[in-house]
Motif scaffolding. Structure first.
Motif, mmCIF file in Angstrom:
data_model
loop_
_atom_site.group_PDB
_atom_site.id
_atom_site.type_symbol
_atom_site.label_atom_id
_atom_site.label_comp_id
_atom_site.label_asym_id
_atom_site.label_seq_id
_atom_site.Cartn_x
_atom_site.Cartn_y
_atom_site.Cartn_z
ATOM 1 N N GLN A 220 0.825 -1.195 0.000
ATOM 2 C CA GLN A 220 0.000 0.000 0.000
ATOM 3 C C GLN A 220 0.866 1.255 0.000
ATOM 4 O OE1 GLN A 220 -2.779 0.136 3.228
ATOM 5 N NE2 GLN A 220 -3.060 2.330 2.992
ATOM 6 N N GLY A 221 0.552 2.170 -0.875
ATOM 7 C CA GLY A 221 1.222 3.467 -0.922
ATOM 8 C C GLY A 221 0.311 4.535 -0.349
ATOM 9 N N ASP A 222 0.511 5.748 -0.776
ATOM 10 C CA ASP A 222 -0.273 6.875 -0.297
ATOM 11 C C ASP A 222 -1.285 7.314 -1.346
ATOM 12 O OD1 ASP A 222 1.113 7.117 2.155
ATOM 13 O OD2 ASP A 222 2.746 8.169 1.130
ATOM 14 N N PRO A 223 -2.452 7.787 -0.901
ATOM 15 C CA PRO A 223 -3.428 8.326 -1.849
ATOM 16 C C PRO A 223 -2.955 9.667 -2.410
ATOM 17 C CG PRO A 223 -4.251 8.529 0.404
ATOM 18 C CD PRO A 223 -2.942 7.797 0.470
ATOM 19 N N SER A 224 -3.576 10.070 -3.501
ATOM 20 C CA SER A 224 -3.266 11.357 -4.126
ATOM 21 C C SER A 224 -4.502 12.252 -4.060
ATOM 22 C CB SER A 224 -2.838 11.136 -5.583
ATOM 23 O OG SER A 224 -3.887 10.532 -6.314
ATOM 24 N N HIS A 225 -4.434 13.388 -4.711
ATOM 25 C CA HIS A 225 -5.571 14.313 -4.809
ATOM 26 C C HIS A 225 -6.152 14.644 -3.426
ATOM 27 C CE1 HIS A 225 -5.220 12.533 -8.807
ATOM 28 N NE2 HIS A 225 -5.721 13.683 -9.267
ATOM 29 N N GLY A 226 -5.278 15.057 -2.528
ATOM 30 C CA GLY A 226 -5.722 15.430 -1.191
ATOM 31 C C GLY A 226 -6.269 14.271 -0.381
ATOM 32 N N GLY A 227 -5.783 13.067 -0.649
ATOM 33 C CA GLY A 227 -6.228 11.891 0.087
ATOM 34 C C GLY A 227 -7.524 11.287 -0.408
ATOM 35 N N THR A 228 -8.021 11.710 -1.569
ATOM 36 C CA THR A 228 -9.313 11.215 -2.048
ATOM 37 C C THR A 228 -9.228 10.167 -3.157
ATOM 38 O OG1 THR A 228 -9.532 13.009 -3.654
ATOM 39 C CG2 THR A 228 -10.480 13.376 -1.455
ATOM 40 N N ILE A 229 -8.059 9.963 -3.745
ATOM 41 C CA ILE A 229 -7.894 8.973 -4.818
ATOM 42 C C ILE A 229 -6.711 8.073 -4.467
ATOM 43 C CG2 ILE A 229 -7.352 8.588 -7.274
ATOM 44 C CD1 ILE A 229 -10.095 9.836 -6.913
ATOM 45 N N PHE A 230 -6.908 6.766 -4.595
ATOM 46 C CA PHE A 230 -5.822 5.809 -4.386
ATOM 47 C C PHE A 230 -5.768 4.912 -5.609
ATOM 48 C CE2 PHE A 230 -4.051 1.762 -3.090
ATOM 49 C CZ PHE A 230 -2.893 2.159 -2.452
ATOM 50 N N ASP A 231 -4.665 4.967 -6.343
ATOM 51 C CA ASP A 231 -4.485 4.135 -7.533
ATOM 52 C C ASP A 231 -3.978 2.759 -7.119
ATOM 53 O OD1 ASP A 231 -5.227 5.983 -9.615
ATOM 54 O OD2 ASP A 231 -3.405 7.086 -9.106
ATOM 55 N N ILE A 232 -4.736 1.743 -7.475
ATOM 56 C CA ILE A 232 -4.362 0.364 -7.180
ATOM 57 C C ILE A 232 -3.497 -0.149 -8.324
ATOM 58 C CG2 ILE A 232 -5.260 -1.988 -6.955
ATOM 59 C CD1 ILE A 232 -7.733 -0.769 -5.609
ATOM 60 N N PRO A 233 -2.324 -0.715 -8.026
ATOM 61 C CA PRO A 233 -1.508 -1.264 -9.106
ATOM 62 C C PRO A 233 -2.220 -2.449 -9.760
ATOM 63 C CG PRO A 233 -0.511 -1.723 -6.955
ATOM 64 C CD PRO A 233 -1.723 -0.893 -6.711
ATOM 65 N N THR A 234 -2.260 -2.447 -11.082
ATOM 66 C CA THR A 234 -2.944 -3.508 -11.814
ATOM 67 C C THR A 234 -2.022 -4.110 -12.865
ATOM 68 O OG1 THR A 234 -3.845 -1.905 -13.393
ATOM 69 C CG2 THR A 234 -5.232 -2.472 -11.516
ATOM 70 N N ASP A 235 -2.362 -5.298 -13.291
ATOM 71 C CA ASP A 235 -1.686 -5.964 -14.406
ATOM 72 C C ASP A 235 -2.597 -5.782 -15.615
ATOM 73 O OD1 ASP A 235 0.318 -6.968 -12.658
ATOM 74 O OD2 ASP A 235 -1.007 -8.624 -12.114
#
Length: 130
Positions: A34-49
């Motif tokens: 798990q990393g950190d969310p972006s956009h002021g803590g409102t978006i979290f990009d999940i790594p995908t294949d």
């Protein structure tokens, strides 16, 4: 008919209420750091294949998580998937169903979003759970 829009899904957004809880749960579900969310803590990009991206979206926390799953994840091992879901304490909302070309099971994330996992059917008569 021609269209300037590609028939390629770029990103799927999953609405969530508690970004930290949801990001931790999806990290355990899908097995990533798990990393950190972006956009002021409102978006979290999940790594995908693959080409389709997946993001947790906390911009609208008053959403209603009703309806059928809007997408599904693939698995090569439904029995292992069910055991993994049980270990996570996930609410499983269906039995494993056989619809001819795939087996699938439906479940919910911590916000009640309906999710699904499918396993391609390797051959006639095979049992995905055992």
């Amino acid at each position: 008919m021609d269209s300037p829009i590609d028939r390629v899904v770029g990103q799927v957004f999953i609405p969530v209420r508690d970004m930290r809880r949801s990001a931790e749960w999806y990290a355990r579900l899908l097995g990533f750091e798990q990393g950190d969310p972006s956009h002021g803590g409102t978006i979290f990009d999940i790594p995908t294949d693959g080409g389709t991206r997946l993001a947790l979206d906390a911009t609208q926390p008053d959403f209603i998580p009703s309806g059928p799953p809007r997408f599904f994840f693939w698995t090569a091992d439904m029995a292992a998937t069910l055991e993994h879901l049980r270990r996570l304490g996930t609410v499983v909302t269906s039995d494993v169903e056989d619809i001819g070309s795939v087996f699938f099971v439906q479940f919910e994330d911590p916000d009640g979003n309906p999710l699904m996992v499918c396993q391609r059917k390797p051959s006639q008569g095979s049992d995905p759970v055992g």
